[in-house]
Motif scaffolding. Sequence first.
Motif, short mmCIF file in Angstrom:
data_model
loop_
_atom_site.label_atom_id
_atom_site.label_comp_id
_atom_site.label_asym_id
_atom_site.label_seq_id
_atom_site.Cartn_x
_atom_site.Cartn_y
_atom_site.Cartn_z
N MET A 1 0.84 -1.18 0.00
CA MET A 1 0.00 0.00 0.00
C MET A 1 0.88 1.24 0.00
SD MET A 1 -2.84 1.21 2.82
CE MET A 1 -3.92 -0.14 2.46
N LYS A 2 0.52 2.24 -0.80
CA LYS A 2 1.29 3.47 -0.86
C LYS A 2 0.94 4.38 0.32
CE LYS A 2 2.14 3.87 -5.79
NZ LYS A 2 1.97 4.70 -6.99
N ALA A 3 1.94 5.10 0.78
CA ALA A 3 1.76 6.12 1.81
C ALA A 3 2.39 7.40 1.31
CB ALA A 3 2.40 5.69 3.13
N GLY A 4 1.65 8.49 1.35
CA GLY A 4 2.17 9.80 0.97
C GLY A 4 2.65 10.53 2.20
N LEU A 5 3.93 10.85 2.24
CA LEU A 5 4.52 11.50 3.41
C LEU A 5 4.88 12.93 3.07
CD1 LEU A 5 5.77 10.84 6.34
CD2 LEU A 5 7.94 10.96 5.12
N LEU A 6 4.52 13.86 3.94
CA LEU A 6 4.96 15.25 3.80
C LEU A 6 6.45 15.29 4.11
CD1 LEU A 6 2.01 17.12 5.47
CD2 LEU A 6 2.62 17.10 3.07
N PHE A 7 7.23 15.89 3.22
CA PHE A 7 8.68 15.79 3.29
C PHE A 7 9.33 17.14 3.08
CE2 PHE A 7 12.76 14.64 1.10
CZ PHE A 7 13.34 13.94 2.15
N SER A 8 10.06 17.60 4.10
CA SER A 8 10.79 18.86 3.99
C SER A 8 12.24 18.63 3.57
CB SER A 8 10.78 19.60 5.33
OG SER A 8 11.55 18.87 6.28
N GLY A 9 12.71 17.39 3.67
CA GLY A 9 14.11 17.09 3.43
C GLY A 9 14.92 17.07 4.71
N GLY A 10 14.28 17.42 5.83
CA GLY A 10 14.95 17.44 7.12
C GLY A 10 14.98 16.08 7.79
N LYS A 11 15.63 16.02 8.94
CA LYS A 11 15.82 14.75 9.63
C LYS A 11 14.52 14.16 10.15
CE LYS A 11 17.17 16.54 14.20
NZ LYS A 11 16.51 17.82 13.98
N SER A 13 11.24 14.44 8.98
CA SER A 13 10.43 13.80 7.93
C SER A 13 11.19 12.64 7.29
CB SER A 13 9.96 14.82 6.89
OG SER A 13 11.04 15.49 6.28
N SER A 14 12.51 12.71 7.25
CA SER A 14 13.30 11.60 6.70
C SER A 14 13.24 10.39 7.61
CB SER A 14 14.76 12.03 6.49
OG SER A 14 14.84 13.05 5.53
N LEU A 15 13.36 10.60 8.91
CA LEU A 15 13.26 9.49 9.84
C LEU A 15 11.86 8.88 9.79
CD1 LEU A 15 14.65 7.79 12.00
CD2 LEU A 15 13.98 9.51 13.69
N ALA A 16 10.83 9.71 9.71
CA ALA A 16 9.46 9.21 9.58
C ALA A 16 9.32 8.37 8.31
CB ALA A 16 8.47 10.37 9.56
N ALA A 17 9.95 8.82 7.22
CA ALA A 17 9.89 8.07 5.97
C ALA A 17 10.52 6.69 6.12
CB ALA A 17 10.60 8.85 4.86
N LEU A 18 11.68 6.62 6.80
CA LEU A 18 12.34 5.33 7.00
C LEU A 18 11.48 4.40 7.85
CD1 LEU A 18 16.04 6.44 7.64
CD2 LEU A 18 15.05 5.48 5.53
N MET A 19 10.83 4.95 8.86
CA MET A 19 9.97 4.13 9.72
C MET A 19 8.76 3.61 8.94
SD MET A 19 10.14 6.43 13.16
CE MET A 19 10.31 5.39 14.59
N LEU A 20 8.14 4.46 8.16
CA LEU A 20 6.97 4.05 7.39
C LEU A 20 7.33 3.08 6.27
CD1 LEU A 20 4.86 7.32 7.09
CD2 LEU A 20 4.40 5.31 8.50
N ALA A 21 8.54 3.21 5.73
CA ALA A 21 8.96 2.37 4.60
C ALA A 21 9.06 0.89 4.97
CB ALA A 21 10.29 2.87 4.04
N ARG A 22 9.05 0.60 6.27
CA ARG A 22 9.06 -0.81 6.69
C ARG A 22 7.73 -1.49 6.34
NH1 ARG A 22 11.28 0.65 12.61
NH2 ARG A 22 9.18 1.52 12.60
N ASP A 23 6.65 -0.71 6.26
CA ASP A 23 5.32 -1.28 6.08
C ASP A 23 4.56 -0.77 4.86
OD1 ASP A 23 5.29 -2.88 8.55
OD2 ASP A 23 5.36 -0.93 9.54
N TYR A 24 5.05 0.30 4.23
CA TYR A 24 4.34 0.93 3.12
C TYR A 24 5.30 1.26 1.98
CZ TYR A 24 0.96 1.82 6.87
OH TYR A 24 0.09 1.68 7.91
N LEU A 28 7.48 10.50 -1.13
CA LEU A 28 7.76 11.76 -0.45
C LEU A 28 7.13 12.91 -1.22
CD1 LEU A 28 11.54 11.03 0.22
CD2 LEU A 28 9.59 10.55 1.72
N ASN A 29 6.51 13.83 -0.50
CA ASN A 29 5.80 14.96 -1.11
C ASN A 29 6.20 16.25 -0.42
OD1 ASN A 29 3.42 13.71 -2.90
ND2 ASN A 29 3.81 12.39 -1.12
N GLY A 99 1.18 10.65 5.97
CA GLY A 99 2.01 10.77 7.15
C GLY A 99 2.84 12.04 7.15
N ASP A 100 3.41 12.33 8.30
CA ASP A 100 4.34 13.45 8.43
C ASP A 100 5.35 13.15 9.52
OD1 ASP A 100 3.33 14.26 10.98
OD2 ASP A 100 1.90 15.63 10.07
#
Length: 196
Positions: A1-11, A13-24, A28-29, A99-100
């Motif tokens: 399943m796709k997850a759209g994450l709000l992404f500033s390029g900072g640590k 939102s990047s850490l949130a992306a890595l955590m979500l990438a385990r399951d989705y 990055l948006n 996510g964010d």
Amino acid sequence: MKAGLLFSGGKDSSLAALMLARDYEVELNTFVFDPERELPSVEAAARALGLPWHKRSFGLEYLDEAAHMVLASGYPNDAITAVHRRAVEALAQEYEVVGDGTRLNDRVPMLTKSDVLRIADRYGCSYVRPLLGYGKAEVQRLAGRYLIFANGETGTLGNGDYEYEIRAAIERMGHHCEGLFPPHHGQSLVVGATGT
């Protein structure tokens, strides 16, 4: 399943992306106001994470609205949270999971529980905030384990934070940002991953 994450390029939102990438399947948006604004540093941060990245635009008319909100209230909190809410709602129309990178002790942007429930009900999506249980110190520790990042003040790093464009719009309107925004507001920009 796709997850759209709000992404500033900072640590965060990047850490949130890595955590979500385990399951989705994370996409990055990054939202900007000016559709012509280039974000090479944010795009590079997305590449470092190995995740697809999309730049999206609110439009310049919304930038003026956000700048006027800051001027009317005398501080940026309500405007930045409103911009964040609009970004979440835009993604909620496209993704089943949104996510964010907001953390436990973040004050801005921070959507309330009723905001989250309203968005989930209205759009039929799940709104996830994987860092919500983590304070600043723990996010810093985890980010240091998985990410290589630079720190600096707002406007010095080329990240995709909403504040940069809002500050510039206020200055163009002939107002000074001192006294409206907190001084020495720190931000981050991911420049690589540790491979851990």
